[in-house]
Design an enzyme around this catalytic site. Structure first.
Site, PDB file in Angstrom:
ATOM      1  N   ASP A   1      33.463  42.007  37.650  1.00 41.53           N
ATOM      2  CA  ASP A   1      34.858  42.045  37.211  1.00 41.53           C
ATOM      3  C   ASP A   1      34.950  42.597  35.782  1.00 41.53           C
ATOM      4  O   ASP A   1      34.542  41.937  34.831  1.00 41.53           O
ATOM      5  CB  ASP A   1      35.426  40.627  37.261  1.00 41.53           C
ATOM      6  CG  ASP A   1      36.938  40.588  37.226  1.00 41.53           C
ATOM      7  OD1 ASP A   1      37.561  41.649  37.043  1.00 41.53           O
ATOM      8  OD2 ASP A   1      37.497  39.491  37.388  1.00 41.53           O
ATOM      9  N   ASP A   2      35.448  43.817  35.635  1.00 42.63           N
ATOM     10  CA  ASP A   2      35.614  44.467  34.326  1.00 42.63           C
ATOM     11  C   ASP A   2      34.292  44.888  33.692  1.00 42.63           C
ATOM     12  O   ASP A   2      34.181  44.974  32.463  1.00 42.63           O
ATOM     13  CB  ASP A   2      36.374  43.568  33.336  1.00 42.63           C
ATOM     14  CG  ASP A   2      37.813  43.318  33.747  1.00 42.63           C
ATOM     15  OD1 ASP A   2      38.246  43.855  34.775  1.00 42.63           O
ATOM     16  OD2 ASP A   2      38.508  42.582  33.025  1.00 42.63           O
TER      17      ASP A   2
ATOM     18  N   CYS B   1      41.987  45.277  38.607  1.00 40.50           N
ATOM     19  CA  CYS B   1      41.249  44.445  39.567  1.00 40.50           C
ATOM     20  C   CYS B   1      41.818  44.434  40.987  1.00 40.50           C
ATOM     21  O   CYS B   1      41.154  44.866  41.936  1.00 40.50           O
ATOM     22  CB  CYS B   1      41.212  43.005  39.070  1.00 40.50           C
ATOM     23  SG  CYS B   1      40.832  42.795  37.326  1.00 40.50           S
TER      24      CYS B   1
ATOM     25  N   ARG C   1      40.466  45.871  44.777  1.00 39.72           N
ATOM     26  CA  ARG C   1      40.047  44.950  45.832  1.00 39.72           C
ATOM     27  C   ARG C   1      40.862  45.145  47.105  1.00 39.72           C
ATOM     28  O   ARG C   1      40.354  44.941  48.215  1.00 39.72           O
ATOM     29  CB  ARG C   1      40.132  43.511  45.311  1.00 39.72           C
ATOM     30  CG  ARG C   1      39.117  43.251  44.203  1.00 39.72           C
ATOM     31  CD  ARG C   1      39.483  42.063  43.315  1.00 39.72           C
ATOM     32  NE  ARG C   1      38.690  42.072  42.100  1.00 39.72           N
ATOM     33  CZ  ARG C   1      37.506  41.488  41.954  1.00 39.72           C
ATOM     34  NH1 ARG C   1      36.987  40.809  42.967  1.00 39.72           N
ATOM     35  NH2 ARG C   1      36.840  41.569  40.826  1.00 39.72           N
TER      36      ARG C   1
ATOM     37  N   LYS D   1      36.241  35.602  43.352  1.00 42.12           N
ATOM     38  CA  LYS D   1      37.607  36.041  43.055  1.00 42.12           C
ATOM     39  C   LYS D   1      38.234  36.771  44.239  1.00 42.12           C
ATOM     40  O   LYS D   1      37.651  37.696  44.788  1.00 42.12           O
ATOM     41  CB  LYS D   1      37.567  36.950  41.823  1.00 42.12           C
ATOM     42  CG  LYS D   1      38.889  37.632  41.483  1.00 42.12           C
ATOM     43  CD  LYS D   1      38.766  38.365  40.177  1.00 42.12           C
ATOM     44  CE  LYS D   1      39.978  39.245  39.893  1.00 42.12           C
ATOM     45  NZ  LYS D   1      39.918  39.847  38.551  1.00 42.12           N
TER      46      LYS D   1
ATOM     47  N   HIS E   1      42.269  37.404  44.360  1.00 39.30           N
ATOM     48  CA  HIS E   1      43.277  38.172  43.618  1.00 39.30           C
ATOM     49  C   HIS E   1      44.130  39.068  44.520  1.00 39.30           C
ATOM     50  O   HIS E   1      44.693  40.068  44.069  1.00 39.30           O
ATOM     51  CB  HIS E   1      42.604  39.016  42.526  1.00 39.30           C
ATOM     52  CG  HIS E   1      43.502  39.320  41.364  1.00 39.30           C
ATOM     53  ND1 HIS E   1      43.212  40.278  40.419  1.00 39.30           N
ATOM     54  CD2 HIS E   1      44.715  38.795  40.997  1.00 39.30           C
ATOM     55  CE1 HIS E   1      44.164  40.342  39.518  1.00 39.30           C
ATOM     56  NE2 HIS E   1      45.089  39.436  39.849  1.00 39.30           N
TER      57      HIS E   1
ATOM     58  N   HIS F   1      34.853  39.340  33.136  1.00 38.59           N
ATOM     59  CA  HIS F   1      36.260  39.278  32.716  1.00 38.59           C
ATOM     60  C   HIS F   1      36.443  38.168  31.679  1.00 38.59           C
ATOM     61  O   HIS F   1      35.797  37.133  31.728  1.00 38.59           O
ATOM     62  CB  HIS F   1      37.127  38.987  33.941  1.00 38.59           C
ATOM     63  CG  HIS F   1      38.586  39.259  33.772  1.00 38.59           C
ATOM     64  ND1 HIS F   1      39.374  38.623  32.828  1.00 38.59           N
ATOM     65  CD2 HIS F   1      39.423  40.098  34.435  1.00 38.59           C
ATOM     66  CE1 HIS F   1      40.621  39.055  32.931  1.00 38.59           C
ATOM     67  NE2 HIS F   1      40.675  39.959  33.899  1.00 38.59           N
TER      68      HIS F   1
ATOM     69  N   ASP G   1      34.968  46.530  39.528  1.00 37.67           N
ATOM     70  CA  ASP G   1      36.297  46.791  40.071  1.00 37.67           C
ATOM     71  C   ASP G   1      37.133  47.742  39.214  1.00 37.67           C
ATOM     72  O   ASP G   1      38.163  48.237  39.666  1.00 37.67           O
ATOM     73  CB  ASP G   1      37.060  45.483  40.313  1.00 37.67           C
ATOM     74  CG  ASP G   1      37.243  44.653  39.048  1.00 37.67           C
ATOM     75  OD1 ASP G   1      36.769  45.069  37.971  1.00 37.67           O
ATOM     76  OD2 ASP G   1      37.867  43.575  39.131  1.00 37.67           O
ATOM     77  N   ASN G   2      36.722  47.990  37.988  1.00 38.65           N
ATOM     78  CA  ASN G   2      37.412  48.955  37.113  1.00 38.65           C
ATOM     79  C   ASN G   2      36.564  49.104  35.853  1.00 38.65           C
ATOM     80  O   ASN G   2      35.472  48.550  35.753  1.00 38.65           O
ATOM     81  CB  ASN G   2      38.833  48.496  36.753  1.00 38.65           C
ATOM     82  CG  ASN G   2      38.973  47.029  36.424  1.00 38.65           C
ATOM     83  OD1 ASN G   2      39.612  46.275  37.145  1.00 38.65           O
ATOM     84  ND2 ASN G   2      38.342  46.597  35.335  1.00 38.65           N
TER      85      ASN G   2
ATOM     86  N   LYS H   1      39.838  50.109  31.248  1.00 39.08           N
ATOM     87  CA  LYS H   1      40.656  49.450  32.252  1.00 39.08           C
ATOM     88  C   LYS H   1      42.152  49.649  32.004  1.00 39.08           C
ATOM     89  O   LYS H   1      42.596  49.668  30.862  1.00 39.08           O
ATOM     90  CB  LYS H   1      40.344  47.946  32.262  1.00 39.08           C
ATOM     91  CG  LYS H   1      41.181  47.124  33.242  1.00 39.08           C
ATOM     92  CD  LYS H   1      40.847  45.652  33.157  1.00 39.08           C
ATOM     93  CE  LYS H   1      41.723  44.829  34.106  1.00 39.08           C
ATOM     94  NZ  LYS H   1      41.384  43.387  34.063  1.00 39.08           N
TER      95      LYS H   1
END
Length: 566
Positions: A43-44, A81, A85, A143, A145, A235, A343-344, A398
């Site tokens: 994540d990130d 994010c 996903r 996660k 989301h 994140h 994810d980014n 991001k």
């Protein structure tokens, strides 16, 4: 009711502990006819954080996976994010999947549009839903989301075993403190609320524990599985065990300007960028303050923040190692395809950008003294300076449709070494993953789910690259983007990009990514026909995928969130 939930939570944690020991007595695990799939999402995570992608952070497990498998250097995701996903789970454009906007940022002009619902749409079938029809076990930990209500949970969308976190981010510790004053913290186990977490909870550790437990629970039933391990690290709020933070003490004293230079050299040494690209002047970022202009206290705090971030990535690597060790010990590794990506791009947003945090009142309730930064009851973020270094050698990070926001490191361990190992420059997109896995499983995407028609995925299988049938994936269509008014369209080596002010001029710019991956040289004036060709292609993409033209509605949003002026 609360007592029952707490008892259920404690029982679940106990079962995980009892069934999660790779050193316990093992039964011979049969090999299924079809391959297993493990999809791991950080994540990130920044493009150049991993050692295999030129970074200095200790990631030996992921480096080894990259060496054993294929390292895709031209893999693209979405700028944030949940849109990423949604494409992963559906094989489709994020608007078709319902995530044309994040749930946290829905505003009146778009709230009733199907492409901007902020949760996963029923007009797409999910990866676990489809694989389950072909006899796959489906597991998810971490996660989600993609919807916060019970009927939007991963358990309701095809995963048979879940330990899930519904929102975008929160404390990584057991205290369950929210990301913002206006956000929630929701954990579920197979659709049932989990009211409390064990005292020693740390998100990366427990998500990994759960996914191993799910696999172990059914390992002898001869059925293949999909395991989705979805970390919330790295994140913010940045949190890591103290012993991991200590490993990076002093490593980042040189500051973010020098770190970015180091990362560029690392990318060059790995063969990911060319000498010409490495020697280019790096693009300026209006959000980044030169390191030398910071006062000494700020330098100490910011250095500590990056130490914590590195520790989080280090811990992810160790956790992936626990998972791969388990697979090897249980005769599951060779028949499992493993994918790892972010994810980014790295996250440069300040903590004040999250819902309810602008006035600082909620953030003032944390203890961010130097020695507590990264430990329980702290809330620190990476900040624009480190995020730009982490996204080297690309523009921004991001939230932006520039390469720093949408380019992700992708590592794939195929089924065998028949595939060509090493670096691969094929243009891939996160929507390609679902078609690829279905291709391996021999399962066709359905025309309807429970009587509801679903949209055919736009992603393209790259199985032939993974199994060695071809060395380079040729795309049939370009890739379109729209999020927060940030737009892009990529076709081959060419890309058009539109960023809102002050990050761009508000008009389409044209870049040749093969020659200029840092997006420094706008070629609009010298290639007007190519620019117009891609604009027309973008308009066709927007029409096909129900993209709403909300130009002007986000004016000022990013300037306020990042604290910058024109």
């Amino acid at each position: 009711m609360k007592t029952k939930i707490q008892i259920f939570s404690i029982l679940f944690v106990f079962l995980v502990a009892c069934n999660n020991n790779p050193n316990s007595e093992q039964k011979e695990t049969p090999v299924s006819k079809f391959p297993n799939f493990i999809v791991i999402v950080a994540d990130d995570l920044g493009y150049s954080d991993l050692g295999a992608f030129g970074g200095e952070i200790n990631t030996p497990v992921l480096n080894a996976l990259a060496k054993e498998g294929i390292q895709f250097t031209n893999f693209h995701v979405l700028p944030t994010c949940s849109p990423t996903r949604s494409s992963l789970m559906s094989g489709n454009d994020n608007h078709v999947a319902g995530l044309g906007v994040m749930s946290e940022t829905i505003y009146p002009a778009i709230k009733d549009l199907p492409g901007y619902a902020g949760h996963l749409s029923k007009q797409v079938a999910t990866l676990p839903e489809v694989l389950a029809t072909g006899g796959y076990n489906t597991y998810m930990s971490g996660k989600w989301h993609l919807g916060e209500t019970d009927d939007q949970s991963p358990f309701a969308r095809g995963f048979q075993e879940t330990f899930s976190f519904a929102e975008g981010a929160a404390s990584h510790w057991s205290d369950m403190r929210a990301l913002g004053a206006e956000t929630s913290v929701t954990y579920r186990r197979n659709g049932m609320p989990v009211a409390t977490l064990p005292e020693d909870f740390y998100s990366t550790k427990n998500y990994t524990d759960s996914i191993i437990h799910f696999i172990d629970k059914n390992k002898t039933d001869e059925k293949p599985f999909l395991a989705y391990l979805s970390f919330t690290a790295p994140h913010d709020p940045l949190h890591a065990p103290a012993e991991y933070i200590a490993k990076y003490k002093g490593r980042y004293d040189q500051g973010w300007d020098e770190l970015r230079n180091e990362r560029v050299k690392g990318l060059l040494e790995k063969g990911i960028i060319s000498e010409d690209v490495a020697q280019e002047e790096l693009s300026q970022n209006v959000m980044v303050q030169p390191w030398a202009t910071l006062d000494e206290q700020s330098k100490k705090e910011k250095t500590r923040d990056m130490e914590v971030y590195a520790a989080m990535v280090d811990y992810i690597d160790a956790s992936v190692g626990r998972l791969t060790d388990y697979l090897k010990a249980n005769n599951l590794y060779d028949n499992t395809i493993i994918l790892f990506f972010s994810d980014n791009g790295a996250n440069g947003a300040p903590a004040t950008a999250y819902p309810g945090n602008a006035d600082g009142q909620y953030l003032s309730t944390f203890n961010n003294e130097l020695e507590n930064r990264g430990l329980p009851n702290s809330f620190i973020d990476m900040g624009a300076g480190w995020a730009q270094a982490s996204s080297a050698n690309f523009r921004l990070f991001k939230s932006f449709t520039s390469e720093g926001g949408i380019k992700s490191p992708l590592i794939v361990k195929p089924l065998s070494k028949s595939a060509k190992q090493g670096l691969n420059t094929s243009l891939l997109h996160v929507s390609d993953i679902m078609p690829t896995l279905l291709d391996y499983a021999g399962i066709a995407y359905p025309k309807e789910v429970n009587g509801t028609p679903v949209k055919t995925p736009i992603g393209e299988s790259f199985k032939t690259v993974l199994n060695g049938g071809e060395t380079h994936k040729q795309r049939n269509k370009g890739i379109g983007y729209e999020l927060f008014e940030m737009k892009a369209y990529i076709e081959g080596d060419w890309k058009i990009l539109r960023l809102v002010a002050p990050f761009g001029n508000g008009d389409w710019q044209l870049y040749n990514l093969a020659e200029d991956p840092s997006e420094l040289n706008d070629l609009s004036a010298t290639n007007p026909e190519k620019r117009m060709e891609l604009i027309d292609a973008y308009q066709a993409y927007a029409k096909e995928n129900e993209v709403f033209d909300h130009q002007g509605l986000f004016d000022g949003f990013f300037k306020q969130a990042y604290g910058v002026d024109e």
